[in-house]
Design a protein around this motif. Sequence first.
Motif, mmCIF file in Angstrom:
data_model
loop_
_atom_site.group_PDB
_atom_site.id
_atom_site.type_symbol
_atom_site.label_atom_id
_atom_site.label_comp_id
_atom_site.label_asym_id
_atom_site.label_seq_id
_atom_site.Cartn_x
_atom_site.Cartn_y
_atom_site.Cartn_z
ATOM 1 N N GLU A 9 -15.260 -12.332 4.542
ATOM 2 C CA GLU A 9 -14.570 -13.583 4.288
ATOM 3 C C GLU A 9 -14.141 -13.699 2.830
ATOM 4 O O GLU A 9 -13.032 -14.181 2.531
ATOM 5 C CB GLU A 9 -15.476 -14.760 4.671
ATOM 6 C CG GLU A 9 -15.703 -14.868 6.174
ATOM 7 C CD GLU A 9 -16.471 -16.121 6.554
ATOM 8 O OE1 GLU A 9 -16.873 -16.849 5.623
ATOM 9 O OE2 GLU A 9 -16.653 -16.371 7.765
ATOM 10 N N ASP A 10 -14.984 -13.239 1.909
ATOM 11 C CA ASP A 10 -14.616 -13.265 0.490
ATOM 12 C C ASP A 10 -13.418 -12.359 0.224
ATOM 13 O O ASP A 10 -12.508 -12.720 -0.538
ATOM 14 C CB ASP A 10 -15.802 -12.833 -0.370
ATOM 15 C CG ASP A 10 -16.923 -13.864 -0.369
ATOM 16 O OD1 ASP A 10 -16.652 -15.023 0.014
ATOM 17 O OD2 ASP A 10 -18.057 -13.500 -0.739
ATOM 18 N N GLU A 11 -13.411 -11.181 0.868
ATOM 19 C CA GLU A 11 -12.302 -10.250 0.648
ATOM 20 C C GLU A 11 -10.995 -10.810 1.207
ATOM 21 O O GLU A 11 -9.950 -10.734 0.553
ATOM 22 C CB GLU A 11 -12.622 -8.897 1.291
ATOM 23 C CG GLU A 11 -11.543 -7.852 1.014
ATOM 24 C CD GLU A 11 -11.893 -6.494 1.613
ATOM 25 O OE1 GLU A 11 -11.419 -5.485 1.088
ATOM 26 O OE2 GLU A 11 -12.619 -6.466 2.632
ATOM 27 N N SER A 80 -15.686 1.818 8.411
ATOM 28 C CA SER A 80 -14.403 1.642 7.736
ATOM 29 C C SER A 80 -13.541 0.677 8.540
ATOM 30 O O SER A 80 -13.712 0.543 9.763
ATOM 31 C CB SER A 80 -13.696 2.995 7.633
ATOM 32 O OG SER A 80 -12.327 2.842 7.302
ATOM 33 N N PRO A 81 -12.581 -0.004 7.905
ATOM 34 C CA PRO A 81 -11.643 -0.846 8.670
ATOM 35 C C PRO A 81 -10.857 0.003 9.669
ATOM 36 O O PRO A 81 -10.521 1.163 9.410
ATOM 37 C CB PRO A 81 -10.713 -1.427 7.586
ATOM 38 C CG PRO A 81 -11.493 -1.331 6.320
ATOM 39 C CD PRO A 81 -12.343 -0.113 6.452
ATOM 40 N N LEU A 102 -6.439 7.313 2.800
ATOM 41 C CA LEU A 102 -7.107 6.009 2.795
ATOM 42 C C LEU A 102 -8.535 6.132 3.325
ATOM 43 O O LEU A 102 -9.466 5.471 2.804
ATOM 44 C CB LEU A 102 -6.303 5.013 3.634
ATOM 45 C CG LEU A 102 -4.901 4.652 3.127
ATOM 46 C CD1 LEU A 102 -4.275 3.602 4.039
ATOM 47 C CD2 LEU A 102 -4.925 4.164 1.690
ATOM 48 N N LYS A 103 -8.721 6.973 4.344
ATOM 49 C CA LYS A 103 -10.086 7.195 4.859
ATOM 50 C C LYS A 103 -10.958 7.868 3.802
ATOM 51 O O LYS A 103 -12.143 7.540 3.664
ATOM 52 C CB LYS A 103 -10.027 8.053 6.114
ATOM 53 C CG LYS A 103 -9.375 7.360 7.303
ATOM 54 C CD LYS A 103 -9.306 8.292 8.508
ATOM 55 C CE LYS A 103 -8.620 7.603 9.693
ATOM 56 N NZ LYS A 103 -8.498 8.518 10.871
ATOM 57 N N ILE A 114 -12.788 -2.330 0.531
ATOM 58 C CA ILE A 114 -11.828 -1.285 0.184
ATOM 59 C C ILE A 114 -10.373 -1.726 0.264
ATOM 60 O O ILE A 114 -9.481 -1.037 -0.245
ATOM 61 C CB ILE A 114 -12.052 -0.070 1.119
ATOM 62 C CG1 ILE A 114 -11.349 1.191 0.577
ATOM 63 C CG2 ILE A 114 -11.585 -0.409 2.542
ATOM 64 C CD1 ILE A 114 -11.807 1.655 -0.762
ATOM 65 N N LEU A 115 -10.077 -2.860 0.903
ATOM 66 C CA LEU A 115 -8.684 -3.221 1.163
ATOM 67 C C LEU A 115 -7.870 -3.359 -0.122
ATOM 68 O O LEU A 115 -6.709 -2.924 -0.183
ATOM 69 C CB LEU A 115 -8.619 -4.528 1.969
ATOM 70 C CG LEU A 115 -9.142 -4.445 3.416
ATOM 71 C CD1 LEU A 115 -9.057 -5.814 4.083
ATOM 72 C CD2 LEU A 115 -8.348 -3.424 4.206
ATOM 73 N N PHE A 116 -8.447 -3.974 -1.148
ATOM 74 C CA PHE A 116 -7.715 -4.142 -2.393
ATOM 75 C C PHE A 116 -7.364 -2.790 -3.008
ATOM 76 O O PHE A 116 -6.247 -2.592 -3.499
ATOM 77 C CB PHE A 116 -8.538 -4.967 -3.379
ATOM 78 C CG PHE A 116 -7.825 -5.267 -4.664
ATOM 79 C CD1 PHE A 116 -6.896 -6.293 -4.748
ATOM 80 C CD2 PHE A 116 -8.063 -4.490 -5.795
ATOM 81 C CE1 PHE A 116 -6.229 -6.555 -5.927
ATOM 82 C CE2 PHE A 116 -7.398 -4.753 -6.981
ATOM 83 C CZ PHE A 116 -6.480 -5.787 -7.055
#
Length: 440
Positions: A9-11, A80-81, A102-103, A114-116
């Motif tokens: 949620e923070d991300e 991972s996402p 990305l992985k 990791i999204l940012f």
Amino acid sequence: MTDDREAQEDELLALASIYYQEFQKFGSKSGGEIRACVELPQDFKVAIRTGDIYREYAVSFLPPLVLNFELPVDYPSNSSPVFKLNCKWLSPSQLEGLQQHLKDLWEEGQGSVILFSWIQFLKEELLSFLQIQSPLEVYGDNETKENCSAEKVHLAQGDPLGQEASSMSDILLELLDFDEAERQRAFDNQVFSCGVCFSEKLGSDCMCFRDCDHVYCRACLAEFIALRIRDGQVRDLQCPHHKCSATVTPSQVKQLLSEELFLRYDRLLLQSSLDKMTDITYCPRQTCAAPVLLEHEGKVALCPVCAYAFCPLCRRGYHGTSGCRSNIPQIEGTEDGAYVQTPQKGEGLQALWEDYATGSKERKKVLEKRYGKGIFEMTISDHLSSVWIGENSKDCPVCKAHIQVRDSIVNIVVGALSSEHQGDGFKFHLSPSVYVDIVM
């Protein structure tokens, strides 16, 4: 609430705050879509090759990479996402390489969000990672994967939007349209000083000349252009800046003016363009005045609107092989009268002659078509003759004919005379446009 849930949620909240225009959350799910635009170097270009033709186009923006993701329950502690990457201008092999990288980034920082980091990589390091350099060549569906090298763009087969673009031209058009829209969006959000009123205004209230980058507020520029159009000056509407030769485009004129004034501009622009065409004349009927395309020999013209056949030289009804009736006075309002009559006063005729004498070949042809070549030549010739006679002769005290006296020789200058002239001891008959010398 678990630690993973709180981190997610923070991300997502941070992404929504930083990338509020690029990020879209999927409802109540822990997922969303990020559209990441690659940062391009200055003077970056895309190119297209069609046979032997090669063209390059400068761009500042390329369509974004679309990252669709969903966050598992145990992200970021263990998993991972789950994500999918799409792009209109990258090949499937390039997309596959990006997804693997990305992985790898996730595995290097496992346990952290990791999204940012992914977004920053796609924006700032994608070109160097794929070794893409300017110019970027655009290829269509007919190119094979083996022929598509790292610095050449191929339509991404997995992109449903890209599948609609079935040719190189379609792909290139999408890239250029996106670049144009993004340039305008960036311009609208900046503040500029108007070059006329010097007020500080947002770009959304201004307009920029592409060729010179001079910026003016829409109100000032609209007033400037409207004044020029009302004066009939529609060709090459130039930038108001001193000695600047940049011109405003018809699409910009349409954005600035009212519908009524733009229709006038459009009509005058068409008229001006037709006037420069040597094979175009106009129907002499005042109720029609439609443009008429002259045939190769130019001996007869047929109006496509009213079907009136006329002579393009004298602009009267077609008279076959007989000569033009240029000596017949113009009758205003008649069906075969000239569309544009020559000036009736000497000042107007002199101005017309100076315009013709100093004009270019194209200008001379325009005037000949406007007034009728035969009538124009006859009228100007008569005017110049009258001017010369007035400046170089005086009236005979007996019959008022124009005469010159030089070395005891009287030169009688006659424009048109059909009666006998009787003087002191001589008698003769004069014909039109002759000089009679009498030795005293």
